[in-house]
Design a protein around this motif. Structure first.
Motif, PDB file in Angstrom:
ATOM      1  N   TRP A 128       0.827  -1.209   0.000  1.00  0.00           N
ATOM      2  CA  TRP A 128       0.000   0.000   0.000  1.00  0.00           C
ATOM      3  C   TRP A 128       0.857   1.252   0.000  1.00  0.00           C
ATOM      4  CZ3 TRP A 128       1.215  -2.567   4.438  1.00  0.00           C
ATOM      5  CH2 TRP A 128       1.824  -1.809   5.430  1.00  0.00           C
ATOM      6  N   LEU A 129       0.225   2.341  -0.401  1.00  0.00           N
ATOM      7  CA  LEU A 129       0.765   3.673  -0.143  1.00  0.00           C
ATOM      8  C   LEU A 129      -0.409   4.625   0.004  1.00  0.00           C
ATOM      9  CD1 LEU A 129       0.683   5.815  -2.795  1.00  0.00           C
ATOM     10  CD2 LEU A 129       2.359   4.195  -3.653  1.00  0.00           C
ATOM     11  N   ILE A 130      -0.210   5.656   0.821  1.00  0.00           N
ATOM     12  CA  ILE A 130      -1.187   6.723   0.986  1.00  0.00           C
ATOM     13  C   ILE A 130      -0.494   8.026   0.644  1.00  0.00           C
ATOM     14  CG2 ILE A 130      -2.694   7.974   2.574  1.00  0.00           C
ATOM     15  CD1 ILE A 130      -3.031   5.379   4.146  1.00  0.00           C
ATOM     16  N   LEU A 131      -1.047   8.728  -0.338  1.00  0.00           N
ATOM     17  CA  LEU A 131      -0.472   9.971  -0.823  1.00  0.00           C
ATOM     18  C   LEU A 131      -1.408  11.122  -0.466  1.00  0.00           C
ATOM     19  CD1 LEU A 131       2.066  10.806  -2.482  1.00  0.00           C
ATOM     20  CD2 LEU A 131       0.591  10.830  -4.492  1.00  0.00           C
ATOM     21  N   ASP A 132      -0.926  12.020   0.362  1.00  0.00           N
ATOM     22  CA  ASP A 132      -1.723  13.150   0.833  1.00  0.00           C
ATOM     23  C   ASP A 132      -1.772  14.228  -0.243  1.00  0.00           C
ATOM     24  OD1 ASP A 132      -2.967  15.183   2.215  1.00  0.00           O
ATOM     25  OD2 ASP A 132      -1.659  15.088   3.967  1.00  0.00           O
ATOM     26  N   VAL A 133      -2.980  14.563  -0.684  1.00  0.00           N
ATOM     27  CA  VAL A 133      -3.152  15.614  -1.691  1.00  0.00           C
ATOM     28  C   VAL A 133      -3.828  16.846  -1.087  1.00  0.00           C
ATOM     29  CG1 VAL A 133      -3.057  14.142  -3.732  1.00  0.00           C
ATOM     30  CG2 VAL A 133      -5.240  14.426  -2.520  1.00  0.00           C
ATOM     31  N   GLY A 134      -3.721  16.986   0.230  1.00  0.00           N
ATOM     32  CA  GLY A 134      -4.092  18.223   0.888  1.00  0.00           C
ATOM     33  C   GLY A 134      -5.566  18.481   1.079  1.00  0.00           C
TER      34      GLY A 134
END
Length: 228
Positions: A128-134
C-alpha cells in the motif's frame, strides 16, 4: 513533537483518520510481518519531515496464516492505493463488500470510508501507499506533492478519474506489480543503501502504471470526463 493527525471538516462535523490500533496489536503479537515508512501516526519507521512530503505511509505486510482480526472501518487523509499480491481478503468501501484475490488493486479517495477484512484478514501479501493531496474540507482541489513527476495533464486525468469513479477495485498489470515490488524493496532497504531517490522514482512509476491500467480497463460509463 509530532503534528496531530489531520482532520476533515464537513457540514455534519469533523472526520478523523485511521487509529491503526488493530495493525499495531497484530504486529506486537507477531501475527503479521509489517514493514513501512511513515510521515505521521501510521505504524512504521518515521521519515524526516522534509523527505518526500505528502507520502503519508508506504509499506507491505505479510499474513502467513488466517488472521483473527480485521481493520476497523476507517478513513485516510490521502489517496490510498493497495495491491493484494497474493491471497484472498474481504474489502468494504462505502458499505459495499467484495472479495479481493491476488492481483487486485484497490483505490480509495481521501476520507472515503473503507476497511480490509470482513471481518478478518485472510492469508496474503498486501502492498500500500497513501499519498496526501491536501484535502481537509469538502470540494477542495487536490494538490499533488511537488516530487510527483506526472505531467499536469496526467495529474488532472488521474485526479478526475479517482474523484468521480465509483469503482474501487481494478486489476493489476505486470508493470504495476513490478512498481509495487520495487517500492517494497526501497522500504526494506531504508535507512541503509540510500533508497529514497529510488523510492520517489518508483512511486512515480507506480502512479503512471496505475493510470495506464485504469485507462485500459474503464468503460466510458464508469467515469465522468476527467477534471479537478
Amino acid at each position: 513533537m509530532p503534528r496531530p493527525p489531520p482532520t476533515f471538516t464537513t457540514a455534519q462535523g469533523v472526520l478523523h483518520v485511521d487509529t491503526t490500533l488493530p495493525q499495531r496489536r497484530a504486529m506486537a503479537e507477531g501475527k503479521i510481518q509489517l514493514r513501512a515508512l511513515t510521515h505521521g501516526h501510521y505504524p512504521g519507521e518515521r521519515l524526516p519531515p522534509l523527505v518526500l512530503p505528502g507520502l503519508s505511509t508506504v509499506g507491505h505486510l505479510d499474513a502467513r496464516a488466517q488472521q483473527d482480526w480485521g481493520l476497523e472501518p476507517h478513513r485516510n487523509e490521502g489517496i490510498e492505493i493497495a495491491l493484494l499480491e497474493t491471497g484472498r481478503m474481504g474489502f468494504t468501501v462505502d458499505g459495499r463488500e467484495c472479495q479481493l484475490a491476488g492481483g487486485d488493486v484497490t483505490i480509495t479517495r481521501p476520507w472515503q470510508l473503507h476497511c480490509l477484512g470482513t471481518p478478518h484478514l485472510g492469508v496474503g501479501r498486501l502492498h500500500w501507499l497513501i499519498l496526501d493531496v491536501g484535502v481537509r474540507r469538502a470540494h477542495q482541489r487536490w494538490t499533488w506533492p511537488a516530487w510527483i513527476m506526472l505531467s499536469g495533464a496526467e495529474k488532472r486525468e488521474l485526479a478526475g478519474i479517482l474523484r468521480r469513479t465509483e469503482r474501487p477495485v481494478w486489476k493489476s498489470t505486470p508493470d504495476l506489480n513490478h512498481a509495487f515490488r520495487e517500492v517494497a524493496g526501497c522500504v526494506d532497504l531504508y535507512p541503509t543503501g540510500r533508497p529514497l531517490t529510488r523510492l520517489a522514482l518508483h512511486v512515480n512509476h507506480l502512479l503512471l502504471s496505475l493510470l495506464e491500467a485504469i485507462r485500459d480497463q474503464r468503460d466510458d460509463c464508469d467515469t465522468a470526463p476527467p477534471g479537478g
